[in-house]
Design a protein around this motif. Structure first.
Motif, PDB file in Angstrom:
ATOM      1  N   ALA A 178       0.907  -1.195  -0.061  1.00 60.05           N
ATOM      2  CA  ALA A 178      -0.015  -0.012  -0.089  1.00 60.05           C
ATOM      3  C   ALA A 178       0.899   1.176   0.016  1.00 60.05           C
ATOM      4  O   ALA A 178       1.928   1.344   0.700  1.00 60.05           O
ATOM      5  CB  ALA A 178      -0.906   0.002   1.171  1.00 60.05           C
ATOM      6  N   VAL A 179       0.269   2.446  -0.687  1.00 59.34           N
ATOM      7  CA  VAL A 179       0.947   3.711  -0.408  1.00 59.34           C
ATOM      8  C   VAL A 179       0.068   4.866   0.069  1.00 59.34           C
ATOM      9  O   VAL A 179      -1.196   4.569  -0.280  1.00 59.34           O
ATOM     10  CB  VAL A 179       1.598   4.088  -1.765  1.00 59.34           C
ATOM     11  N   ILE A 180       0.247   5.645   0.682  1.00 60.67           N
ATOM     12  CA  ILE A 180      -0.303   6.955   1.045  1.00 60.67           C
ATOM     13  C   ILE A 180       0.258   7.933   0.175  1.00 60.67           C
ATOM     14  O   ILE A 180       1.440   8.220   0.020  1.00 60.67           O
ATOM     15  CB  ILE A 180      -0.118   7.156   2.478  1.00 60.67           C
ATOM     16  N   LEU A 181      -0.878   8.683  -0.541  1.00 64.15           N
ATOM     17  CA  LEU A 181      -0.243   9.742  -1.220  1.00 64.15           C
ATOM     18  C   LEU A 181      -0.119  11.151  -0.456  1.00 64.15           C
ATOM     19  O   LEU A 181      -1.313  11.490   0.302  1.00 64.15           O
ATOM     20  CB  LEU A 181      -1.237   9.790  -2.610  1.00 64.15           C
ATOM     21  N   ILE A 182       0.619  12.038  -0.588  1.00 67.43           N
ATOM     22  CA  ILE A 182       1.002  13.265   0.307  1.00 67.43           C
ATOM     23  C   ILE A 182       0.953  14.273  -0.794  1.00 67.43           C
ATOM     24  O   ILE A 182       1.742  14.436  -1.602  1.00 67.43           O
ATOM     25  CB  ILE A 182       2.200  13.073   1.052  1.00 67.43           C
TER      26      ILE A 182
END
Length: 481
Positions: A178-182
Motif C-alpha cells: 500500500a501507499v499513502i499519497l501526500i
C-alpha cells in the motif's frame, strides 16, 4: 509550490443545481445579457483563464446567474447579485470575493469591463458563445473501476482531528502492498486537484490496477477532514500521514510490512520526515521533492518562472532583491505584528516607484499586500523558508525513488535531485534511485516550457512515463521473492 486555484472557493467544486436565484436591479432589455458569455482573464504571471458567465431569466422576471472557470475544472459558482442598467452589467460573486462590471456593446455584442478580486483589477471582455467549453482530461478514470473504492475516516489523535480519504483496493487476493499519497503545498483535496487536473486520482487509479492499494486523503480543514490548515506546518502534516500509516496497519487487506509513501512537492519533504519517525515505512517515492531549503527554492523558482515569461534580467534582479529583504524579515523577526508592519513598509516602498498601470499589471493593491504579508508570516512559511531537508534525508534508510521533471520550474530538478542524491549517499542509504524525466514539468505533464501558465492548457494530467517509472519501482520493491 503547487498552485492553488484563483476562483475555486474553499477548494470545493460547486454544483450548479444548488444555485440560488439572484436579484436584479433596474433591469432593462434582458435579451441583451441573457445567454452564455466567455472571456479570457490574464492574471499575474501571464496565466490565462477562461471565465464563463451563464445568465438566464425566470418567469417571474428574476435572473439566474452562475460562473464557471473551465480551465480550473470549476463550474456553477453562484453569482449573488446581478444589476443591468443603462447598458452596464454588474455581477457579484461573494463566495470568491469577486465582481465584474462591464458595458454592453450592441455593435460587437460584447461586454467590455473589469474583473475585481482580492483588491486587484483585471480587464475582461466577454463574448457570446453557444456552449461552455469542455476541458479535456482524458486520463481521468471512468467508473466502474476494476477495483474496490472505499470512503474512510480516521483520527490523528495527537492533533485532535479527523482525516477523510479514499482507499482503493485491488480485487485480487491480498494482503496488498500500500501507499499513502501526500499532497503538495496549499490546501488540497484528496485528488490534489488543480486547474481541472486530478493528479492523485489518476495516480491512484494506475497503481491500484497494478495491484497496489492506495490511500489518498483530504488535507486537514478541507473536504471531509477537520482541523485548522492555516495554523499548521509541514511537521504537523507529517503527523497526519503517521495517522494514515496506523490506519493502514489495522486493515486486514494491507500487508503491514509493505506500506510506502508517495509525496509530491511539499509532500516530498513530508515523506522523509515520516520515514525517519516510523519503522513501518517500507519505501518512499519523492515526486519533485525539495532537496534544498525553501528560501533557496523560492529564489530559483521566481527567477526561472520570470525568465520563462520573458521578464528582463533587470526586473528579475530587482525581484530577487525584494524577496531577499522580505525573507530576512520573516527569518529575523519572531513577533508577527512587527514583522507584518516591516513587510508592508517594504512592499509599499517598492510599489511607490511603479506607475498605476504597472501596479495593475502586477495585481498589487493594499488588499493584495495584506494577503501577501499574512502568507509570509504564516506558521507554514516560517517553517518552510528555513527547513533544510538534507539532515532528515541522511537518516532515511528505507528504499527511495526520487524523480523530477526536466522542465520543472517550481522545484528545479538538477539542484534538488543533486542535493537529495548527496544526502542519501552521505547517510549510507543502500537502495535509492534518482531520475530526471525528460520533457516533464512540476506536475509531471509533458510540457513545452514548464511554466505554470501551461498547466491548465495541457490535457495530460501525468505522463505515462512517470506513472510507469513509479509503478515499476514499487512493484520491484514489494513483489514477494
Amino acid at each position: 509550490m503547487s498552485l492553488g486555484c484563483t476562483f475555486q472557493p474553499d477548494g470545493q467544486q460547486q454544483d450548479s443545481s444548488q444555485i440560488n436565484n439572484t436579484t436584479d436591479e433596474g433591469v432593462e432589455d434582458l435579451s441583451d445579457i441573457e445567454g452564455i458569455w466567455m472571456g479570457n482573464l490574464t492574471v499575474p504571471g501571464g496565466l490565462q483563464l477562461r471565465i464563463v458567465f451563464n445568465i438566464s431569466t425566470n418567469p417571474d422576471g428574476s435572473i439566474n446567474a452562475s460562473m464557471d472557470s473551465p480551465d480550473q475544472g470549476v463550474s456553477g459558482i453562484p453569482v449573488d447579485t446581478v444589476s443591468y442598467k443603462e447598458g452596464i452589467l454588474n455581477l457579484e460573486v461573494k463566495s470568491i470575493g469577486g465582481s465584474f462590471e462591464g458595458v454592453y456593446k450592441e455593435s460587437s455584442e460584447t461586454i467590455e469591463g473589469e474583473w475585481k478580486q482580492a483588491g486587484s483589477t483585471f480587464p475582461l471582455i466577454l463574448n457570446r458563445t453557444e456552449k461552455i467549453p469542455e476541458v479535456q482530461r482524458p486520463q481521468n478514470p471512468v467508473k466502474p473501476y476494476p477495483y474496490t473504492e472505499e470512503e474512510v475516516v480516521y483520527e490523528n489523535k495527537e492533533a485532535g482531528i479527523k482525516l477523510a480519504g479514499t482507499l482503493t483496493l485491488p480485487q485480487s487476493e491480498g494482503p496488498f502492498p500500500a501507499v499513502i499519497l501526500i499532497t503538495g503545498s496549499g490546501q488540497q483535496n484528496r485528488d490534489e486537484e488543480v486547474f481541472g487536473h486530478r493528479p492523485f486520482l489518476v495516480l491512484s487509479d494506475y497503481l491500484t490496477r497494478q495491484g497496489i492499494a492506495v490511500l489518498r486523503v483530504d488535507d486537514r480543514g478541507i473536504g471531509g477532514s477537520t482541523g485548522n490548515f492555516s495554523q499548521a506546518t509541514t511537521e504537523d502534516f507529517a503527523g497526519d500521514v503517521l495517522a494514515g500509516v496506523e490506519f493502514l496497519k489495522n486493515r486486514p487487506e494491507i500487508n503491514p510490512d509493505q506500506i510506502g509513501l508517495i509525496g509530491h512537492s511539499e509532500g516530498g519533504l513530508i515523506a522523509p520526515m515520516v520515514a525517519v519517525k516510523s519503522p513501518d515505512i517500507a519505501f518512499i517515492v519523492l515526486m519533485a521533492a525539495p532537496g534544498l531549503t525553501g528560501e533557496e527554492i523560492l529564489y530559483m523558482q521566481s527567477d526561472l518562472i520570470a525568465r520563462a515569461e520573458g521578464v528582463s534580467n533587470e526586473t528579475i534582479a530587482q525581484n530577487r532583491a525584494l524577496l531577499n529583504r522580505m525573507f530576512s524579515v520573516v527569518k529575523e523577526e519572531e513577533n508577527n505584528t512587527i514583522a507584518e508592519e516591516k513587510l508592508r513598509e517594504i512592499l509599499r516602498a517598492e510599489l511607490a516607484n511603479l506607475s498605476e498601470e504597472e501596479k495593475a499589471n502586477l495585481g498589487y493593491s493594499e488588499a493584495a499586500i495584506d494577503s501577501q504579508v499574512k502568507e509570509l508570516t504564516s506558521p507554514w512559511m516560517r517553517f518552510f523558508l528555513t527547513y533544510d531537508p538534507r539532515p532528515t534525508l541522511m537518516r532515511v534508510k528505507c528504499p527511495v525513488l526520487a524523480i523530477n521533471g526536466e522542465k520543472d520550474l517550481q522545484v528545479p530538478p538538477k539542484e534538488n535531485l543533486r542535493a537529495i542524491d548527496e544526502a542519501l549517499r552521505a547517510g549510507g542509504n543502500k537502495d535509492y534511485s534518482v531520475k530526471e524525466l525528460p520533457g516533464l514539468n512540476h506536475l509531471f505533464q509533458t510540457a513545452n516550457t514548464g511554466s505554470p501558465t501551461e498547466y491548465a492548457r495541457i490535457e495530460e494530467t501525468i505522463s505515462p512515463t512517470a506513472l510507469e517509472v513509479i509503478g515499476n519501482w514499487i512493484l520491484e520493491h514489494t513483489q514477494k521473492k
